[in-house]
Design an enzyme around this catalytic site. Structure first.
Site, PDB file in Angstrom:
ATOM      1  N   HIS A  98      -7.550  34.819  -3.739  1.00  0.00           N
ATOM      2  CA  HIS A  98      -7.669  33.525  -4.410  1.00  0.00           C
ATOM      3  C   HIS A  98      -8.794  32.679  -3.787  1.00  0.00           C
ATOM      4  O   HIS A  98      -8.556  31.584  -3.279  1.00  0.00           O
ATOM      5  CB  HIS A  98      -6.340  32.770  -4.360  1.00  0.00           C
ATOM      6  CG  HIS A  98      -6.229  31.740  -5.463  1.00  0.00           C
ATOM      7  ND1 HIS A  98      -5.026  31.338  -5.997  1.00  0.00           N
ATOM      8  CD2 HIS A  98      -7.172  31.014  -6.135  1.00  0.00           C
ATOM      9  CE1 HIS A  98      -5.218  30.439  -6.926  1.00  0.00           C
ATOM     10  NE2 HIS A  98      -6.523  30.224  -7.028  1.00  0.00           N
TER      11      HIS A  98
ATOM     12  N   ARG B 257      -4.747  32.152 -13.213  1.00  0.00           N
ATOM     13  CA  ARG B 257      -3.447  32.156 -12.546  1.00  0.00           C
ATOM     14  C   ARG B 257      -2.838  33.540 -12.711  1.00  0.00           C
ATOM     15  O   ARG B 257      -2.934  34.159 -13.780  1.00  0.00           O
ATOM     16  CB  ARG B 257      -2.506  31.107 -13.149  1.00  0.00           C
ATOM     17  CG  ARG B 257      -2.805  29.673 -12.761  1.00  0.00           C
ATOM     18  CD  ARG B 257      -2.418  29.397 -11.312  1.00  0.00           C
ATOM     19  NE  ARG B 257      -2.499  27.989 -10.981  1.00  0.00           N
ATOM     20  CZ  ARG B 257      -3.524  27.401 -10.387  1.00  0.00           C
ATOM     21  NH1 ARG B 257      -4.597  28.136 -10.063  1.00  0.00           N
ATOM     22  NH2 ARG B 257      -3.514  26.115 -10.112  1.00  0.00           N
TER      23      ARG B 257
ATOM     24  N   GLU C  56       1.723  34.672  -5.032  1.00  0.00           N
ATOM     25  CA  GLU C  56       0.819  34.495  -3.892  1.00  0.00           C
ATOM     26  C   GLU C  56       1.536  33.855  -2.706  1.00  0.00           C
ATOM     27  O   GLU C  56       2.390  32.997  -2.899  1.00  0.00           O
ATOM     28  CB  GLU C  56      -0.364  33.618  -4.318  1.00  0.00           C
ATOM     29  CG  GLU C  56      -1.228  34.261  -5.383  1.00  0.00           C
ATOM     30  CD  GLU C  56      -2.371  33.368  -5.830  1.00  0.00           C
ATOM     31  OE1 GLU C  56      -2.598  32.314  -5.194  1.00  0.00           O
ATOM     32  OE2 GLU C  56      -3.029  33.704  -6.810  1.00  0.00           O
TER      33      GLU C  56
END
Length: 326
Positions: A286, A239, A268
């Site tokens: 990601h 993360r 994000e």
């Protein structure tokens, strides 16, 4: 109960859009409410709240916090897509008898592959070398020599399923592997460091593979980053919140860190322009688990968790904060 049999009066809330397969299969058995499709979310939520018995969190952008769960008096289960569940207040759910499930195990290898790909790309400057070729610069001279994996030590922050999968790959590449986590793990064939700063000083590749959440926010701060050293590399596949992004940018810009490989970011999908401008950062959007094979397996496990709950058999993969007691 037949798997395709509709469950009477079982309403499921889907806060944000996700993989269509999940909603399509679940809708055969339950009444699905796609909150992102309604023009007035607040009105719809107020009207539907007493009916909702399950929430499907199809991405980490689906925030299922205490404030939302308080509004759903008959909520039984929150089924999450992904192994990380810091977007869900699982502790609050556990305290109030609400089950939370996630999808561990099925994405470990995919994410570990990306972790090693980022490591290689960062240390050997693979994206930069490809640009050099595509820009037609090779005829003017060979690409400059790069750093190497040889003689390096990888320190893994977080030694769960994904951390272990990364460790196996790193060892196969000839790297020395050490790790840091909440506690030493019995049987792990790698050196354990009880403090993160101690491990950071001892390694020159810091692999971030720990869970997100308030307890790990900015755990990789300026001190940790600088301890990895000017020849060091930081890779993050967990993360974005675990790394102080501003401190990382400064270290990369000032040569206090050799390079970084990042698949995740603090905000994000917005990546800081200052990070985008750095040539010694390899950045991915990601995609750690983003293969068709693995996303299908994650969707299947999420659906299986909810189906098992509907069948009265309990969850298949509950999170630790909400253990199944039968």
């Amino acid at each position: 109960m037949a798997r395709n049999q509709k469950v009477a009066e079982f309403d499921v809330l889907v806060p944000v859009e996700g993989i269509a397969k999940i909603g399509g299969e679940i809708e055969q058995r339950v009444t699905l409410h796609r909150l992102w499709q309604v023009p007035d979310r607040e009105e719809a939520l107020a009207r539907l709240a007493p009916k909702i018995k399950a929430v499907i969190a199809t991405s980490h952008h689906a925030i299922v916090d205490a404030a939302l769960m308080r509004r759903l008096p008959n909520l039984q289960i929150v089924a999450s897509f992904g192994v990380g569940y810091d977007h869900i207040d699982a502790a609050w759910a556990g305290e109030h008898g609400i089950m939370v499930t996630h999808t561990p195990g099925v994405l470990d290898d995919e994410v570990a592959d990306i972790a090693m790909a980022l490591t290689l790309a960062a240390v050997r400057q693979l994206p930069q070398a490809e640009r050099y070729l595509r820009e037609g610069r090779w005829p003017g001279g060979a690409y400059p020599l790069t750093a190497s994996l040889r003689g390096r030590t990888m320190g893994i922050l977080g030694f769960g399923r994904i951390g272990k999968a990364i460790a196996r790959r790193a060892a196969a590449f000839g790297l020395d592997v050490v790790y840091h986590g909440r506690a030493q793990q019995t049987g792990a064939p790698f050196l354990y460091y009880p403090s993160l700063i101690g491990m950071a000083k001892a390694c020159d590749i810091l692999m971030v593979a720990a869970p997100g959440g308030a307890g790990t926010r900015h755990i990789v701060n300026r001190e940790i980053i600088e301890a990895v050293g000017p020849e060091g590399i930081i890779v993050n596949i967990s993360r974005g919140s675990l790394i102080d992004e501003e401190a990382l940018i400064v270290a990369l810009r000032e040569g206090k860190l050799l390079s970084a490989g990042l698949d995740v970011f603090e905000n994000e999908p917005n990546v800081p322009p200052a990070l985008l401008a750095l040539d010694n950062a390899v950045l991915l959007p990601h995609v750690g688990s983003a293969s068709r094979h693995t996303r299908q397996a994650m969707a299947d496990l999420m659906i299986d968790n909810l189906n098992s709950w509907l069948d009265g058999k309990g969850p298949l993969t509950p999170v630790p904060e909400t253990p199944w007691k039968g």
